[in-house]
Scaffold this motif. Structure first.
Motif, mmCIF file in Angstrom:
data_model
loop_
_atom_site.group_PDB
_atom_site.id
_atom_site.type_symbol
_atom_site.label_atom_id
_atom_site.label_comp_id
_atom_site.label_asym_id
_atom_site.label_seq_id
_atom_site.Cartn_x
_atom_site.Cartn_y
_atom_site.Cartn_z
ATOM 1 N N VAL A 5 0.934 -1.245 0.117
ATOM 2 C CA VAL A 5 0.153 0.037 -0.083
ATOM 3 C C VAL A 5 0.882 1.213 0.146
ATOM 4 O O VAL A 5 0.721 2.259 -0.648
ATOM 5 N N SER A 6 2.189 1.187 0.919
ATOM 6 C CA SER A 6 2.976 2.326 0.802
ATOM 7 C C SER A 6 3.445 2.771 -0.461
ATOM 8 O O SER A 6 3.642 3.602 -0.951
ATOM 9 N N LEU A 7 3.895 1.527 -1.237
ATOM 10 C CA LEU A 7 4.307 1.591 -2.599
ATOM 11 C C LEU A 7 3.456 2.293 -3.494
ATOM 12 O O LEU A 7 3.864 3.213 -4.307
ATOM 13 N N LEU A 8 1.937 1.680 -3.340
ATOM 14 C CA LEU A 8 0.991 2.293 -4.133
ATOM 15 C C LEU A 8 0.703 3.700 -4.301
ATOM 16 O O LEU A 8 0.477 4.584 -4.962
ATOM 17 N N ARG A 9 0.930 4.145 -2.807
ATOM 18 C CA ARG A 9 0.763 5.502 -2.716
ATOM 19 C C ARG A 9 1.576 6.466 -2.879
ATOM 20 O O ARG A 9 1.423 7.803 -2.648
ATOM 21 N N SER A 10 3.051 5.968 -3.156
ATOM 22 C CA SER A 10 4.190 6.855 -3.262
ATOM 23 C C SER A 10 4.067 7.784 -4.465
ATOM 24 O O SER A 10 3.668 7.348 -5.450
ATOM 25 N N PRO A 11 4.351 9.002 -4.194
ATOM 26 C CA PRO A 11 4.330 9.932 -5.398
ATOM 27 C C PRO A 11 4.979 9.678 -6.605
ATOM 28 O O PRO A 11 5.037 9.791 -7.732
ATOM 29 N N ARG A 12 6.174 8.713 -6.189
ATOM 30 C CA ARG A 12 7.106 8.622 -7.196
ATOM 31 C C ARG A 12 6.764 7.596 -8.127
ATOM 32 O O ARG A 12 7.006 7.708 -9.454
ATOM 33 N N LEU A 13 5.982 6.592 -7.682
ATOM 34 C CA LEU A 13 5.251 5.540 -8.375
ATOM 35 C C LEU A 13 4.188 6.268 -9.448
ATOM 36 O O LEU A 13 4.149 6.031 -10.517
#
Length: 403
Positions: A5-13
C-alpha cells in the motif's frame, strides 16, 4: 500488505506511471504508422505493441497501475472525512493561540456554525476531495475496461448495397482489445441513400447517409447517420467516415450483383483494380467531365475497362467480356466509408466526469471544522481547513492580544 500500500501511495510511483502513459499516448497518437495511409509499423513498434498502442498490454497494465495507485490513495479517505466531521482533527490542523477574544464569535464571523464544541463551515464540501478521487477511479476503470474490450473496424458501402459485418472481407482495419470478442458483429447494414454534399444541421456541408441496420431477430432500423453520435444498434455504434468516391455496380451471370469501389487518381479520374472470376487482372476507370468531388457534380462520365492489353468502353446495360463469360454495368453511383465500434461501459465516462466535476465544485468552497479548545490543550480552538489556515490565525491574532 502495508508495504504494498505504501508503494502504491508513493508519489514517485504515481508520477512514473503518469509519465509513462503520457509518453506512450504521445507516441501512439502521432506515430507515422498510425496515421491514415502511413508506412507499416517498424518491427520494434510491433514487438512492444505500438502498432496498436491503445489496446496493447503495456498500455493496459499502465492504466491498471494508475487505478491501483489512485485506489490506495482513496482508501481510508472516507473514514478520515467522517472523523474530521466529528471533531477528531488531524495533527496538521491549525491551532488558534489562547486570547482574550470570544473564539466562538470569531469563528462564527468566519462562517463556522454549530452549538456544541464542534463547529463546521461548508460541511458538504469536506467530501470534495473524496468525491474527486472516486470520479477518477470510475473514469480510470472505465478506460481500462473500454480499451481491453473495445472493438472497431472500417467498411465501405455503395448506395443500394447491403453487407453483413460478420461476412468475410466486409470489415478491414479492425482493431480490438485483448479481451474483446473475436467474432465480428452479427449486423447487416445497407446504404439506402448517400449524398456526399448534403448539409446536416449544425455542421458544414459534408456527407450524409441513410442506413438500414438489421440485427438478428429484429425489424430493420432505418436512420440518418448523425456525425456527432452515429447510429446505435444493440451494442454496436456506426459512424460516417470521410473517404468517398465513385462506385460501379455490375451483374455477373451466376454470381449476382457485384460492386467495385473506385479510388480517386486525379480530381477527374478514379480507378479500381480487380481480379475477374478466372483470376485475370482487370482495371475499371471512370473519367468525369468535372471534378468528381465537386459540389456541382461530376457531369458526364466516361467508363472503360482495361484487361488483357485491351481497353473497352462500358455503357449501362451493355454486356462486356469478364472472366469466362459476360457481365453488364447496372449503375454508376457513390460509395461512402463507415466505421463501427463496440465500446462497453460508456456510462462510466459520464459518471466519472460528473463525479470529478462535482468534487472540483465542492473544493471551491472553503470547508472547515473547528473544535473549541479543551482544558490543558493550550489553544483557544483547533481548526481544520481545506485552505486558509495561516490567514485564519492571523485574523485571530488581530482580533485580540494573546493571554
Amino acid at each position: 500488505m502495508s508495504r504494498l500500500v505504501s508503494l502504491l501511495r508513493s508519489p514517485r510511483l504515481a508520477l512514473s506511471v503518469i509519465g509513462f502513459l503520457a509518453a506512450w499516448t504521445g507516441v501512439g497518437a502521432w506515430a507515422p504508422w498510425i496515421q491514415p495511409g502511413g508506412p507499416p509499423a517498424p518491427a520494434w513498434a510491433v514487438a512492444v505493441g505500438l502498432d496498436h498502442p491503445f489496446t496493447a498490454w503495456a498500455f493496459l497494465v499502465g492504466i491498471a497501475l494508475l487505478f491501483a495507485s489512485t485506489f490506495a490513495c482513496t482508501w481510508g479517505r472516507r473514514a478520515r472525512v467522517v472523523a474530521i466531521g466529528r471533531g477528531e482533527l488531524p495533527p496538521s490542523a491549525t491551532r488558534l493561540p489562547p486570547g482574550e477574544g470570544d473564539v466562538r464569535a470569531f469563528l462564527a464571523a468566519e462562517g463556522f456554525r454549530g452549538h456544541g464544541e464542534v463547529l463546521t463551515r461548508f460541511a458538504p464540501a469536506l467530501w470534495g476531495g473524496w468525491l474527486l478521487h472516486v470520479g477518477l477511479l470510475v473514469l480510470i476503470a472505465t478506460v481500462l475496461v473500454q480499451h481491453a474490450f473495445s472493438d472497431s473496424g472500417t467498411f465501405d458501402l455503395s448506395e443500394g448495397e447491403r453487407a453483413s459485418l460478420a461476412a468475410h472481407g466486409t470489415v478491414f482495419g479492425r482493431e480490438r482489445g485483448p479481451l474483446a470478442p473475436e467474432a465480428l458483429p452479427d449486423v447487416q447494414v445497407a446504404l439506402v441513400r448517400f449524398d456526399p454534399f448534403r448539409k446536416q444541421h449544425g455542421y458544414s456541408s459534408d456527407r450524409l447517409s441513410e442506413l438500414e441496420i438489421t440485427l438478428p431477430g429484429e425489424a430493420p432500423l432505418v436512420e440518418t447517420v448523425d456525425r456527432a453520435s452515429g447510429i446505435r444498434a444493440g451494442g454496436v455504434e456506426i459512424f460516417q467516415a470521410i473517404p468517398t468516391g465513385m462506385a460501379m455496380t455490375f451483374e455477373i451471370p451466376g454470381m449476382g450483383m457485384r460492386t467495385v469501389r473506385l479510388t480517386e487518381e486525379t480530381p477527374r479520374r478514379a480507378a479500381a483494380e480487380v481480379t475477374d472470376p478466372v483470376g485475370m487482372p482487370a482495371r475499371f476507370v471512370v473519367e468525369a467531365e468535372r471534378d468528381i468531388d465537386g459540389a456541382a457534380g461530376p457531369g458526364k462520365l466516361l467508363v472503360w475497362m482495361e484487361s488483357r492489353g485491351t481497353r473497352r468502353a462500358l455503357l449501362p446495360g451493355m454486356p462486356f467480356p469478364f472472366g469466362a463469360g459476360e457481365a453488364r454495368v447496372l449503375a454508376m453511383g457513390r460509395w461512402g466509408r463507415f466505421t463501427y465500434t463496440r465500446t462497453p461501459w460508456l456510462w462510466g465516462v459520464f459518471t466519472g466526469f460528473g463525479a470529478i466535476l462535482a468534487g472540483c465544485t465542492l473544493l471551491a468552497f472553503p470547508a472547515g471544522v473547528a473544535r473549541l479548545g479543551r482544558p490543558g490543550e493550550g489553544a483557544a480552538a483547533v481548526v481544520f481547513t481545506v485552505r486558509g489556515g495561516p490567514a485564519l490565525v492571523a485574523e485571530w491574532k488581530r482580533a485580540g492580544p494573546p493571554a
